[in-house]
Design a protein around this motif. Structure first.
Motif, PDB file in Angstrom:
ATOM      1  N   LYS A 138       0.708  -1.145  -0.252  1.00 42.22           N
ATOM      2  CA  LYS A 138       0.120  -0.057  -0.119  1.00 42.22           C
ATOM      3  C   LYS A 138       0.897   1.264  -0.047  1.00 42.22           C
ATOM      4  N   GLU A 139       1.901   1.198   0.700  1.00 41.82           N
ATOM      5  CA  GLU A 139       2.825   2.384   0.872  1.00 41.82           C
ATOM      6  C   GLU A 139       3.533   2.717  -0.446  1.00 41.82           C
ATOM      7  N   ASP A 140       3.930   1.662  -1.017  1.00 44.52           N
ATOM      8  CA  ASP A 140       4.539   1.513  -2.556  1.00 44.52           C
ATOM      9  C   ASP A 140       3.603   2.111  -3.455  1.00 44.52           C
ATOM     10  N   LYS A 141       2.176   1.652  -3.325  1.00 39.40           N
ATOM     11  CA  LYS A 141       1.427   2.169  -4.215  1.00 39.40           C
ATOM     12  C   LYS A 141       1.065   3.683  -4.325  1.00 39.40           C
ATOM     13  N   LYS A 142       0.731   4.237  -3.031  1.00 41.48           N
ATOM     14  CA  LYS A 142       0.858   5.503  -2.791  1.00 41.48           C
ATOM     15  C   LYS A 142       1.763   6.292  -3.022  1.00 41.48           C
ATOM     16  N   LYS A 143       3.192   5.915  -2.970  1.00 39.78           N
ATOM     17  CA  LYS A 143       4.185   6.511  -3.672  1.00 39.78           C
ATOM     18  C   LYS A 143       4.208   6.791  -5.051  1.00 39.78           C
ATOM     19  N   GLU A 145       1.486   6.790  -6.839  1.00 38.95           N
ATOM     20  CA  GLU A 145       0.267   7.710  -7.234  1.00 38.95           C
ATOM     21  C   GLU A 145       0.933   9.094  -7.214  1.00 38.95           C
ATOM     22  N   GLU A 146       1.543   9.440  -5.923  1.00 41.71           N
ATOM     23  CA  GLU A 146       2.043  10.893  -5.634  1.00 41.71           C
ATOM     24  C   GLU A 146       2.920  11.394  -6.583  1.00 41.71           C
TER      25      GLU A 146
END
Length: 163
Positions: A138-143, A145-146
């Motif tokens: 989830k953290e990797d996906k969020k990064k 997307e940012e």
């Protein structure tokens, strides 16, 4: 989920568990000290005693940090790093159990106990690792997307090809 009911009181649960663990350690610690001073210095016995000492050294700061007053005064990053020592604590509990039960490996009850403890610790490890990788994903996906560039601002506003 049951975890939602436990989360608000996990500090208190940790303190309660530490009190029980400490009483276990003191009770058996007295027995261990008597056995050591009487000359009973088997390797597995000494190993178990040393593991217990290390467990207590790890547990005491974790217990102190379970009090809200202490937790509030701590830096969140430092608190989280110290909390990670709980995993070492769990692993050492497992080693401690193995040392105790492996003293008489031919005993059927000991074999069953080893199998049950092993299953519990293995399941815990699997679930914990699964959670770790899910959070990481989830953290990797969020990064990602940012960092993703916005190509056309109009589309973000839902305007399509009007302008």
């Amino acid at each position: 989920k049951p975890i939602k009911h436990i989360m608000p009181v996990r500090g208190e649960l940790s303190i309660f568990a530490a009190i029980i663990t400490l009483s276990h350690a003191v009770t058996y610690g007295i027995t261990y000290i008597r056995r050591i001073t009487s000359g009973n210095n088997k390797t597995d016995f000494i190993t178990s005693f040393v593991i217990c000492l290390v467990l207590m050294i790890i547990m005491l700061p974790l217990t102190v940090m379970s009090f809200k007053a202490v937790r509030k005064k701590m830096n969140a990053k430092k608190w989280k790093n110290i909390q990670k020592s709980a995993y070492i604590f769990y692993a050492l509990i497992y080693v401690h159990i193995l040392v105790i039960y492996m003293q008489k490996p031919s005993n059927t009850e000991n074999i069953i106990s080893i199998l049950v403890y092993s299953a519990v610790f293995l399941l815990y490890a699997v679930f914990r690792l699964k959670k770790y990788f899910n959070v990481r994903k989830k953290e990797d996906k969020k990064k990602k997307e940012e960092k993703k560039p916005v190509e056309d601002d109009d589309e973000d506003l839902g305007m399509g090809d009007l302008f």
